[in-house]
Design an enzyme around this catalytic site. Sequence first.
Site, PDB file in Angstrom:
ATOM      1  N   TRP A  12       0.941  -1.306   0.545  1.00 52.04           N
ATOM      2  CA  TRP A  12       0.204  -0.077  -0.173  1.00 52.04           C
ATOM      3  C   TRP A  12       0.633   1.424  -0.157  1.00 52.04           C
ATOM      4  O   TRP A  12      -0.130   2.144   0.051  1.00 52.04           O
ATOM      5  CB  TRP A  12      -0.952   0.026   1.340  1.00 52.04           C
ATOM      6  CG  TRP A  12      -2.543  -0.659   0.672  1.00 52.04           C
ATOM      7  CD1 TRP A  12      -2.523  -1.936   0.164  1.00 52.04           C
ATOM      8  CD2 TRP A  12      -3.840  -0.516   1.388  1.00 52.04           C
ATOM      9  NE1 TRP A  12      -3.507  -2.018  -0.406  1.00 52.04           N
ATOM     10  CE2 TRP A  12      -4.127  -1.559   0.831  1.00 52.04           C
ATOM     11  CE3 TRP A  12      -4.297   0.378   2.858  1.00 52.04           C
ATOM     12  CZ2 TRP A  12      -5.376  -1.372   1.417  1.00 52.04           C
ATOM     13  CZ3 TRP A  12      -5.279   0.443   3.061  1.00 52.04           C
ATOM     14  CH2 TRP A  12      -6.216  -0.785   2.086  1.00 52.04           C
ATOM     15  N   HIS A 100      12.988  -2.540  -1.545  1.00 53.34           N
ATOM     16  CA  HIS A 100      12.394  -1.671  -2.319  1.00 53.34           C
ATOM     17  C   HIS A 100      12.962  -0.662  -2.672  1.00 53.34           C
ATOM     18  O   HIS A 100      13.644   0.299  -2.169  1.00 53.34           O
ATOM     19  CB  HIS A 100      11.191  -1.894  -1.630  1.00 53.34           C
ATOM     20  CG  HIS A 100      10.006  -0.853  -2.483  1.00 53.34           C
ATOM     21  ND1 HIS A 100      10.003   0.408  -3.568  1.00 53.34           N
ATOM     22  CD2 HIS A 100       8.976  -1.749  -3.056  1.00 53.34           C
ATOM     23  CE1 HIS A 100       8.955  -0.310  -4.207  1.00 53.34           C
ATOM     24  NE2 HIS A 100       8.422  -1.212  -4.026  1.00 53.34           N
ATOM     25  N   GLU A 169      11.796  -6.677  -8.963  1.00 56.11           N
ATOM     26  CA  GLU A 169      10.856  -5.712  -9.362  1.00 56.11           C
ATOM     27  C   GLU A 169      12.219  -4.440 -10.335  1.00 56.11           C
ATOM     28  O   GLU A 169      12.363  -4.151  -9.506  1.00 56.11           O
ATOM     29  CB  GLU A 169      10.262  -4.540  -8.203  1.00 56.11           C
ATOM     30  CG  GLU A 169       9.104  -5.244  -7.135  1.00 56.11           C
ATOM     31  CD  GLU A 169       8.682  -4.622  -6.009  1.00 56.11           C
ATOM     32  OE1 GLU A 169       7.382  -5.245  -6.557  1.00 56.11           O
ATOM     33  OE2 GLU A 169       9.387  -3.700  -5.578  1.00 56.11           O
TER      34      GLU A 169
HETATM   35  C1  PEP Z   1       5.185  -1.520  -5.359  1.00 58.92           C
HETATM   36  O1  PEP Z   1       5.868  -0.694  -5.724  1.00 58.92           O
HETATM   37  O2  PEP Z   1       6.034  -2.563  -5.066  1.00 58.92           O
HETATM   38  C2  PEP Z   1       5.073  -2.042  -7.156  1.00 58.92           C
HETATM   39  C3  PEP Z   1       4.762  -3.090  -7.588  1.00 58.92           C
HETATM   40  O3  PEP Z   1       4.104  -0.939  -7.760  1.00 58.92           O
HETATM   41  P1  PEP Z   1       3.251  -0.931  -8.733  1.00 58.92           P
HETATM   42  O4  PEP Z   1       1.707  -2.196  -8.156  1.00 58.92           O
HETATM   43  O5  PEP Z   1       2.176   0.232  -8.241  1.00 58.92           O
HETATM   44  O6  PEP Z   1       3.903  -0.225  -9.924  1.00 58.92           O
END
Ligand code: PEP
Length: 251
Positions: A12, A100, A169
């Site tokens: 979130w 992150h 990510e």
């Molecule tokens: C995140 O912040 O870990 C993420 C995946 O964001 P989003 O799905 O908004 O790209």
Amino acid sequence: MTNKLRYFVANWKMFGHLNSLNSLNKVIKFKKKNKNAKNLKIIYCPPFTLIHPFIQKLKNTTIKTGAQNCSFGSNYGPPTGSINAMMIKSLKCEYVILGHSEKRAKGETDNIINRKIISALQNNLKVIFCIGETFGQRKKKLTKKTLLSQISKGLKKIKNKKNIIIAYEPVWSIGSGMIPKIEDLENTTRIIKLFLSNKMKYKNPKVLYGGSVNQKNVNLLKNITNLDGFLIGGASQNSNIFIDIIKKTFN
Ligand code: PEP
């Protein structure tokens, strides 16, 4: 049902207030009533201010709660504004996101992340460990090198890795609406899994994808061989969308 995709982590970010708790009702009901959802691991990671209310709200459910970061050091101490793994665990919170890219961008190094992971594990938190290359690194064909270096450094000296889930990510994909080409993702997630199994001696590693997952692209993303689930930011804040994404992985 194909569901090898078991993890749906809702990040979130810096959103949400007490009234946002009502939006969990739909997801609680969905998890309870939908037979395909019963075995899924749905994990909400709200901001620190909402961890306790989320745990209260979710206490008679199978939905789990996680923090979005923690400090290292397992005791009380002076760093003003910091919250450590012991404090998070004391709330009966079970997970924490670490590494992150939005934290790395603010100066969090691999070494700091490693210390945080160690501290989280010592306090019996499960870790969602984020790795990802920047757009520049990708353009210079440094994706593999970057990811494997982040993994090796982040997991340095950690023997028991069973409570660490990797979230891949790509930095340029987060919040941008862009996702990698599916063949690139197939390749990258395969490289990550092989490295985790062969070099890092992980048994049965879990790898999630995060970065602009939504109701449309999940139809493509769900077919990626090596994925065990998704880390979802923006799209997880709306329960209808979050449920829709999960449902689309059911067939
Ligand atoms: C995140 O912040 O870990 C993420 C995946 O964001 P989003 O799905 O908004 O790209």
